[in-house]
Design a protein around this motif. Structure first.
Motif, PDB file in Angstrom:
ATOM      1  N   MET A   1      58.705  35.534  32.443  1.00  0.00           N
ATOM      2  CA  MET A   1      58.195  35.867  33.643  1.00  0.00           C
ATOM      3  C   MET A   1      56.489  36.377  33.643  1.00  0.00           C
ATOM      4  O   MET A   1      56.227  37.130  32.779  1.00  0.00           O
ATOM      5  CB  MET A   1      58.948  37.141  34.449  1.00  0.00           C
ATOM      6  N   THR A   2      55.540  36.240  34.649  1.00  0.00           N
ATOM      7  CA  THR A   2      54.391  36.587  34.520  1.00  0.00           C
ATOM      8  C   THR A   2      54.536  38.181  34.938  1.00  0.00           C
ATOM      9  O   THR A   2      54.791  38.663  35.944  1.00  0.00           O
ATOM     10  CB  THR A   2      53.526  35.903  35.417  1.00  0.00           C
ATOM     11  N   LEU A   3      53.913  38.852  34.027  1.00  0.00           N
ATOM     12  CA  LEU A   3      53.939  40.407  34.352  1.00  0.00           C
ATOM     13  C   LEU A   3      52.321  40.790  35.023  1.00  0.00           C
ATOM     14  O   LEU A   3      52.442  41.795  35.918  1.00  0.00           O
ATOM     15  CB  LEU A   3      54.095  41.096  32.944  1.00  0.00           C
ATOM     16  N   LEU A   4      51.299  40.270  34.664  1.00  0.00           N
ATOM     17  CA  LEU A   4      49.945  40.458  34.999  1.00  0.00           C
ATOM     18  C   LEU A   4      49.387  39.253  35.232  1.00  0.00           C
ATOM     19  O   LEU A   4      49.292  38.368  34.283  1.00  0.00           O
ATOM     20  CB  LEU A   4      49.282  41.285  33.928  1.00  0.00           C
ATOM     21  N   ASP A   5      48.716  39.052  36.327  1.00  0.00           N
ATOM     22  CA  ASP A   5      48.380  37.740  36.849  1.00  0.00           C
ATOM     23  C   ASP A   5      46.787  38.118  37.428  1.00  0.00           C
ATOM     24  O   ASP A   5      46.643  38.734  38.624  1.00  0.00           O
ATOM     25  CB  ASP A   5      49.057  37.117  38.036  1.00  0.00           C
ATOM     26  N   VAL A   6      45.734  37.868  36.664  1.00  0.00           N
ATOM     27  CA  VAL A   6      44.568  38.199  37.187  1.00  0.00           C
ATOM     28  C   VAL A   6      43.892  36.769  37.506  1.00  0.00           C
ATOM     29  O   VAL A   6      43.849  35.874  36.856  1.00  0.00           O
ATOM     30  CB  VAL A   6      43.571  38.781  35.968  1.00  0.00           C
ATOM     31  N   SER A   7      43.400  36.963  38.889  1.00  0.00           N
ATOM     32  CA  SER A   7      42.662  35.749  39.347  1.00  0.00           C
ATOM     33  C   SER A   7      41.083  35.789  39.925  1.00  0.00           C
ATOM     34  O   SER A   7      41.164  36.519  40.873  1.00  0.00           O
ATOM     35  CB  SER A   7      43.489  35.057  40.107  1.00  0.00           C
ATOM     36  N   GLY A   8      40.224  35.154  39.425  1.00  0.00           N
ATOM     37  CA  GLY A   8      38.942  35.451  40.276  1.00  0.00           C
ATOM     38  C   GLY A   8      38.423  36.683  40.156  1.00  0.00           C
ATOM     39  O   GLY A   8      37.362  37.201  40.903  1.00  0.00           O
ATOM     40  N   LEU A   9      38.768  37.636  39.197  1.00  0.00           N
ATOM     41  CA  LEU A   9      38.263  38.830  39.135  1.00  0.00           C
ATOM     42  C   LEU A   9      36.684  39.167  39.052  1.00  0.00           C
ATOM     43  O   LEU A   9      36.254  38.747  37.830  1.00  0.00           O
ATOM     44  CB  LEU A   9      39.182  39.737  37.811  1.00  0.00           C
ATOM     45  N   THR A  10      36.244  39.813  39.945  1.00  0.00           N
ATOM     46  CA  THR A  10      34.788  40.002  39.731  1.00  0.00           C
ATOM     47  C   THR A  10      34.398  41.456  39.781  1.00  0.00           C
ATOM     48  O   THR A  10      34.849  42.177  40.792  1.00  0.00           O
ATOM     49  CB  THR A  10      33.979  39.341  40.818  1.00  0.00           C
ATOM     50  N   VAL A  11      33.790  42.278  39.101  1.00  0.00           N
ATOM     51  CA  VAL A  11      33.225  43.404  39.131  1.00  0.00           C
ATOM     52  C   VAL A  11      31.808  43.601  39.158  1.00  0.00           C
ATOM     53  O   VAL A  11      31.180  43.042  38.282  1.00  0.00           O
ATOM     54  CB  VAL A  11      33.969  44.396  37.808  1.00  0.00           C
ATOM     55  N   ARG A  12      31.232  44.531  40.213  1.00  0.00           N
ATOM     56  CA  ARG A  12      30.043  44.525  40.545  1.00  0.00           C
ATOM     57  C   ARG A  12      29.534  46.175  40.235  1.00  0.00           C
ATOM     58  O   ARG A  12      30.370  47.060  40.654  1.00  0.00           O
ATOM     59  CB  ARG A  12      29.515  44.184  41.813  1.00  0.00           C
ATOM     60  N   ALA A  13      28.453  46.357  39.740  1.00  0.00           N
ATOM     61  CA  ALA A  13      27.791  47.671  39.490  1.00  0.00           C
ATOM     62  C   ALA A  13      27.379  48.230  40.903  1.00  0.00           C
ATOM     63  O   ALA A  13      27.525  47.285  41.749  1.00  0.00           O
ATOM     64  CB  ALA A  13      26.583  47.519  38.746  1.00  0.00           C
ATOM     65  N   ALA A  14      26.946  49.197  41.108  1.00  0.00           N
ATOM     66  CA  ALA A  14      26.516  49.850  42.483  1.00  0.00           C
ATOM     67  C   ALA A  14      25.594  48.904  43.054  1.00  0.00           C
ATOM     68  O   ALA A  14      25.509  48.897  44.440  1.00  0.00           O
ATOM     69  CB  ALA A  14      25.941  51.406  42.250  1.00  0.00           C
ATOM     70  N   GLY A  15      24.499  48.637  42.098  1.00  0.00           N
ATOM     71  CA  GLY A  15      23.229  47.922  42.701  1.00  0.00           C
ATOM     72  C   GLY A  15      23.733  46.421  43.151  1.00  0.00           C
ATOM     73  O   GLY A  15      22.856  45.651  43.509  1.00  0.00           O
ATOM     74  N   GLY A  16      24.924  45.851  42.692  1.00  0.00           N
ATOM     75  CA  GLY A  16      25.538  44.662  42.912  1.00  0.00           C
ATOM     76  C   GLY A  16      25.472  43.734  41.973  1.00  0.00           C
ATOM     77  O   GLY A  16      25.863  42.589  42.154  1.00  0.00           O
ATOM     78  N   ARG A  17      24.878  44.180  40.789  1.00  0.00           N
ATOM     79  CA  ARG A  17      24.858  43.318  39.556  1.00  0.00           C
ATOM     80  C   ARG A  17      26.376  43.128  39.088  1.00  0.00           C
ATOM     81  O   ARG A  17      26.952  43.913  39.017  1.00  0.00           O
ATOM     82  CB  ARG A  17      23.852  43.722  38.539  1.00  0.00           C
ATOM     83  N   ALA A  18      26.640  41.587  38.847  1.00  0.00           N
ATOM     84  CA  ALA A  18      27.954  41.351  38.402  1.00  0.00           C
ATOM     85  C   ALA A  18      28.138  41.525  37.021  1.00  0.00           C
ATOM     86  O   ALA A  18      27.506  41.212  36.247  1.00  0.00           O
ATOM     87  CB  ALA A  18      28.128  39.848  38.723  1.00  0.00           C
ATOM     88  N   LEU A  19      29.165  42.428  36.707  1.00  0.00           N
ATOM     89  CA  LEU A  19      29.447  42.941  35.292  1.00  0.00           C
ATOM     90  C   LEU A  19      30.801  42.162  34.685  1.00  0.00           C
ATOM     91  O   LEU A  19      30.653  41.875  33.500  1.00  0.00           O
ATOM     92  CB  LEU A  19      29.755  44.509  35.300  1.00  0.00           C
ATOM     93  N   VAL A  20      31.582  41.660  35.525  1.00  0.00           N
ATOM     94  CA  VAL A  20      32.604  40.772  35.081  1.00  0.00           C
ATOM     95  C   VAL A  20      32.801  39.784  36.303  1.00  0.00           C
ATOM     96  O   VAL A  20      32.507  39.972  37.470  1.00  0.00           O
ATOM     97  CB  VAL A  20      33.953  41.336  34.804  1.00  0.00           C
ATOM     98  N   THR A  21      32.881  38.546  35.770  1.00  0.00           N
ATOM     99  CA  THR A  21      32.758  37.365  37.016  1.00  0.00           C
ATOM    100  C   THR A  21      33.764  36.197  36.870  1.00  0.00           C
ATOM    101  O   THR A  21      33.995  35.724  35.812  1.00  0.00           O
ATOM    102  CB  THR A  21      31.047  36.672  36.695  1.00  0.00           C
ATOM    103  N   ASP A  22      34.427  36.254  38.092  1.00  0.00           N
ATOM    104  CA  ASP A  22      35.272  35.251  38.003  1.00  0.00           C
ATOM    105  C   ASP A  22      36.394  35.029  37.085  1.00  0.00           C
ATOM    106  O   ASP A  22      36.618  33.994  36.392  1.00  0.00           O
ATOM    107  CB  ASP A  22      34.551  33.883  38.390  1.00  0.00           C
ATOM    108  N   LEU A  23      36.954  36.096  36.436  1.00  0.00           N
ATOM    109  CA  LEU A  23      37.790  36.285  35.548  1.00  0.00           C
ATOM    110  C   LEU A  23      39.195  36.002  35.734  1.00  0.00           C
ATOM    111  O   LEU A  23      39.701  36.472  36.562  1.00  0.00           O
ATOM    112  CB  LEU A  23      37.625  37.461  34.614  1.00  0.00           C
ATOM    113  N   SER A  24      39.806  35.143  35.063  1.00  0.00           N
ATOM    114  CA  SER A  24      41.331  34.699  35.255  1.00  0.00           C
ATOM    115  C   SER A  24      42.104  34.649  33.976  1.00  0.00           C
ATOM    116  O   SER A  24      41.615  34.029  32.971  1.00  0.00           O
ATOM    117  CB  SER A  24      41.441  33.284  36.054  1.00  0.00           C
ATOM    118  N   PHE A  25      43.290  35.352  34.025  1.00  0.00           N
ATOM    119  CA  PHE A  25      44.387  35.212  32.891  1.00  0.00           C
ATOM    120  C   PHE A  25      45.615  35.647  33.160  1.00  0.00           C
ATOM    121  O   PHE A  25      45.420  36.518  34.243  1.00  0.00           O
ATOM    122  CB  PHE A  25      43.606  36.101  31.683  1.00  0.00           C
ATOM    123  N   THR A  26      46.421  35.294  32.465  1.00  0.00           N
ATOM    124  CA  THR A  26      47.808  35.887  32.835  1.00  0.00           C
ATOM    125  C   THR A  26      48.468  36.785  31.426  1.00  0.00           C
ATOM    126  O   THR A  26      47.848  36.271  30.439  1.00  0.00           O
ATOM    127  CB  THR A  26      49.040  35.057  33.279  1.00  0.00           C
TER     128      THR A  26
END
Length: 266
Positions: free
Chosen positions: A1-26
């Motif tokens: 059974m999948t416990l954690l499903d991360v899909s298309g995760l993108t994290v941006r800094a306050a100014g808009g710069r992408a620090l994590v881009t389109d990350l997917s894993f389970t």
């Protein structure tokens, strides 16, 4: 059974710069996944996003479903309920995670009481048992101490005991041995490996050191500049890495292991 499903995760800094881009894993129940990459690759930001703990000003899009709950955009009350029960974290420096003004025992007894409803002597005994479980000698003495009164290795064991107190389904370990010396690091890795196997817990283990990750995980996701570079079973990543960046990490790990072997030789 999948416990954690991360899909298309993108994290941006306050100014808009992408620090994590389109990350997917389970991460499946009982599975152990390693996130590996150099400093600045986005590993720790990924774990903070999964727990809803990103610093103020950062934004996150995409999806991160933990134990059936969508973390991205969830209200704080729902996130608080997830932390400790479904997922718990051990950070690199326990002094920043432990309250310096609160005795060790109270920091473990608090989550224990919330989960079990224990009080009085029963709660005290459960707290001592949690400290004993992480191989801390004299748990009564440690419980009465403040964090600054015990060693760095002991503090990290306390942080692990606190994380495991509520028997979470997923343990997130974010560089938990980096601040420790080599001998204490090996003991801590062995302890984590033993405890999660006994509880059949899932693990998301974050490190810049492939040799460390290989000791405690089954599968590895390699990150560089906020993106996934390569993913696979530990034996495949170590034995036959496809990407140049991964090959560099493998070579660095082997060089470090050789250096340590020479240092320990009689």
């Amino acid at each position: 059974m999948t416990l954690l499903d991360v899909s298309g995760l993108t994290v941006r800094a306050a100014g808009g710069r992408a620090l994590v881009t389109d990350l997917s894993f389970t991460v499946d129940s009982g599975e152990r996944l390693g996130l590996i990459g150099e400093s600045g690759s986005g590993k720790s930001l990924t774990t903070l996003a999964v727990l809803g703990l990103l610093p103020e000003g950062m934004t996150v899009t995409g999806s991160a479903v933990l134990a059936g709950t969508q973390v991205v955009g969830a209200p704080e009350k729902r996130l608080t309920a997830l932390r400790g029960r479904d997922a718990a974290v051990v950070f690199q420096e326990p002094l920043t995670a432990l309250d310096p003004l609160m005795r060790v025992g109270r920091q473990i007894a608090g989550p224990l009481a919330r989960r079990t409803g224990l009080k009085g002597r029963a709660l005290r005994d459960a707290t001592y048992e949690a400290l004993d479980r992480v191989r801390l000698p004299e748990p009564g003495r440690v419980a009465r101490a403040f964090p600054h009164e015990i060693s760095g290795g002991q503090r990290q064991r306390v942080a692990l005991a606190a994380a495991l107190a509520c028997e979470p389904a997923l343990l997130i370990a974010d560089e938990p041995t980096t601040a420790l010396d080599v001998s204490v690091q090996a003991e801590m890795l062995d302890l984590i490996d033993t405890l999660v196997r006994e509880r059949e817990m899932a693990v998301l283990f974050v490190s810049h050191d492939l040799a460390v990750v290989a000791k405690v995980t089954d599968r590895v996701l390699v990150m560089k500049d906020g993106r996934a570079v390569e993913e696979g079973a530990v034996r495949d990543i170590v034995g036959a890495p496809r990407e140049a960046y991964t090959r560099d990490l493998v070579a660095s790990a082997r060089a470090l292991e050789s250096a340590l072997d020479l240092r320990s030789a009689p």
